[in-house]
Design a protein around this motif. Structure first.
Motif, PDB file in Angstrom:
ATOM      1  N   TYR A  35       0.844  -1.180   0.000  1.00 61.26           N
ATOM      2  CA  TYR A  35       0.000   0.000   0.000  1.00 61.26           C
ATOM      3  C   TYR A  35       0.883   1.234   0.000  1.00 61.26           C
ATOM      4  CZ  TYR A  35      -4.053  -2.852   1.296  1.00 61.26           C
ATOM      5  OH  TYR A  35      -5.070  -3.774   1.300  1.00 61.26           O
ATOM      6  N   GLN A  37       0.831   5.465   1.077  1.00 60.59           N
ATOM      7  CA  GLN A  37       0.149   6.487   1.853  1.00 60.59           C
ATOM      8  C   GLN A  37       0.845   7.814   1.594  1.00 60.59           C
ATOM      9  OE1 GLN A  37       0.480   6.373   6.186  1.00 60.59           O
ATOM     10  NE2 GLN A  37      -1.634   7.046   6.389  1.00 60.59           N
ATOM     11  N   SER A  39       1.447  11.423   2.722  1.00 64.22           N
ATOM     12  CA  SER A  39       1.422  12.454   3.749  1.00 64.22           C
ATOM     13  C   SER A  39       0.325  12.252   4.790  1.00 64.22           C
ATOM     14  CB  SER A  39       1.262  13.820   3.072  1.00 64.22           C
ATOM     15  OG  SER A  39       1.412  14.862   3.999  1.00 64.22           O
ATOM     16  N   GLY A  40       0.293  11.078   5.421  1.00 64.81           N
ATOM     17  CA  GLY A  40      -0.620  10.847   6.524  1.00 64.81           C
ATOM     18  C   GLY A  40      -2.079  10.782   6.139  1.00 64.81           C
ATOM     19  N   ARG A  41      -2.358  10.488   4.910  1.00 67.59           N
ATOM     20  CA  ARG A  41      -3.749  10.363   4.460  1.00 67.59           C
ATOM     21  C   ARG A  41      -4.124   8.884   4.373  1.00 67.59           C
ATOM     22  NH1 ARG A  41      -5.127  14.307  -0.328  1.00 67.59           N
ATOM     23  NH2 ARG A  41      -7.160  14.088   0.635  1.00 67.59           N
ATOM     24  N   GLY A  42      -5.199   8.585   3.670  1.00 64.33           N
ATOM     25  CA  GLY A  42      -5.632   7.205   3.555  1.00 64.33           C
ATOM     26  C   GLY A  42      -4.675   6.376   2.725  1.00 64.33           C
ATOM     27  N   LEU A  43      -4.727   5.062   2.908  1.00 67.38           N
ATOM     28  CA  LEU A  43      -3.854   4.184   2.149  1.00 67.38           C
ATOM     29  C   LEU A  43      -4.511   3.777   0.836  1.00 67.38           C
ATOM     30  CD1 LEU A  43      -2.799   3.888   5.148  1.00 67.38           C
ATOM     31  CD2 LEU A  43      -1.931   1.674   4.406  1.00 67.38           C
ATOM     32  N   HIS A  45      -4.256   0.866  -2.179  1.00 69.29           N
ATOM     33  CA  HIS A  45      -3.727  -0.455  -2.510  1.00 69.29           C
ATOM     34  C   HIS A  45      -2.957  -0.392  -3.821  1.00 69.29           C
ATOM     35  CE1 HIS A  45      -4.094  -4.554  -4.296  1.00 69.29           C
ATOM     36  NE2 HIS A  45      -3.695  -4.893  -3.082  1.00 69.29           N
ATOM     37  N   PHE A  88       3.779   0.673   2.590  1.00 71.37           N
ATOM     38  CA  PHE A  88       3.592  -0.339   3.620  1.00 71.37           C
ATOM     39  C   PHE A  88       3.336  -1.707   2.987  1.00 71.37           C
ATOM     40  CE2 PHE A  88       3.194   2.329   7.374  1.00 71.37           C
ATOM     41  CZ  PHE A  88       2.830   3.555   6.843  1.00 71.37           C
ATOM     42  N   PHE A 105      -0.070  -4.844   9.118  1.00 76.84           N
ATOM     43  CA  PHE A 105       0.774  -3.915   8.390  1.00 76.84           C
ATOM     44  C   PHE A 105       2.159  -3.816   9.002  1.00 76.84           C
ATOM     45  CE2 PHE A 105      -2.001  -1.831   5.335  1.00 76.84           C
ATOM     46  CZ  PHE A 105      -3.237  -2.276   5.749  1.00 76.84           C
TER      47      PHE A 105
END
Lengths: 115, 112
Positions: A35, A37, A39-43, A45, A88, A105
Motif C-alpha cells: 500500500y 500512503q 502524507s498521513g492520508r488514507g492508504l 492499494h 507499507f 501492516f
C-alpha cells in the motif's frame, strides 16, 4: 504482534532512479499486499501477490515474494517526484479457528524522490 | 472499488473529552474495519464492525475506550472516549475488496 517489517525505514533517491523496498514477515500467509500512503492520508492499494506466486508486475511496480525466506520486495522503476510517499507491506493470514482473514501492516518505508 | 468518506478529517480535542468519527461507504459491506495509526507508526487494527452484532476488538483495545456503532451496511462510527494525548493518531476506516482493503482518508486527531 507486528508481522511485516520493512527496510529501509527511509529512502531518498533522484527522479529516474529505481527504488527498492523490502518486507520481512514471520508467519505463514495467504497473500502479501503493498500500500501507499501520501502524507498521513488514507492508504491506497498498489498490488497483491499470493503465496503461490513469486513475482508480479503492475505498470512501474514489480513485487517479488520468497516464502522460504518470508520476504517480499517492491521495486518502483523510473521513479517520479509524485512517487514520494510512505509504502507499507501488509500480510494476510487466516484468523484463528478459520476466522476471517486479517491484514497486519509493517512499519513502512518513507520514500522521497527528489526532482 | 469502494468510496469511503470519513468525518471529521481532523480535529483538535481537549484531554478527557470524547470524539465520534463517522465512516460512510458508497456500497453495502458486511464488515468495516477501524485502524489507528500513531505518529510515524504503522496501522494497528482496533476492531471489526459487523452490522447487527457487537464489534470484535483486537488485543489491547476495549469497547469502553473505543465504542463502535454499525447501524446499517453502509455506515459506522468509532468513538474515542476520555481522550489523552496518547490517543493523538490518525484513525482510518476501511472495507474489504476482492482481496485488498479500501481506506477512507483518515481522521487526524490531536489531543492537547
Amino acid at each position: 504482534s507486528q508481522q511485516g517489517e520493512e527496510d529501509p525505514q527511509a529512502l531518498s533517491i533522484q527522479e529516474g532512479e529505481n527504488a527498492t523496498m523490502n518486507c520481512s514477515y514471520k508467519t505463514s500467509i495467504n497473500n502479501l499486499q503493498w500500500y501507499r500512503q501520501n502524507s498521513g492520508r488514507g492508504l491506497v492499494h498498489l498490488i497483491l501477490i499470493r503465496s503461490n506466486e513469486r513475482e508480479k508486475h503492475s505498470g512501474r511496480l514489480r513485487v517479488t515474494l520468497d516464502t522460504s525466506k518470508k520476504s517480499s520486495s517492491l521495486l518502483i522503476t523510473a521513479s517520479r517526484a509524485a512517487d514520494t510517499a510512505s509504502y507499507f507491506c501488509a500480510t494476510a493470514s487466516l484468523g484463528l479457528q478459520g476466522g476471517s482473514e486479517k491484514l497486519v501492516f509493517g512499519k513502512g518505508t518513507k520514500l522521497t524522490v527528489n526532482p | 472499488s469502494a468510496v469511503i468518506s470519513q468525518k471529521p478529517s481532523r480535529d483538535i480535542c481537549q484531554r478527557g473529552t470524547s470524539l465520534t468519527i463517522q465512516c460512510q461507504v458508497d456500497s453495502q459491506v458486511t464488515m468495516m474495519f477501524w485502524y489507528r495509526q500513531q505518529p510515524g507508526q504503522s496501522l494497528t487494527l482496533i476492531a471489526t464492525a459487523n452490522q447487527g452484532s457487537e464489534a470484535t476488538y483486537e488485543s489491547g483495545f476495549v469497547i469502553d475506550k473505543f465504542p463502535i456503532s454499525r447501524p446499517n451496511l453502509t455506515f459506522s462510527t468509532l468513538t474515542v472516549s476520555n481522550m489523552s494525548p496518547e490517543d493523538s493518531s490518525i484513525y482510518l476506516c476501511s472495507v474489504r475488496g476482492p482481496g485488498e482493503l479500501f481506506f477512507g482518508e483518515g481522521s487526524r486527531l490531536t489531543v492537547l
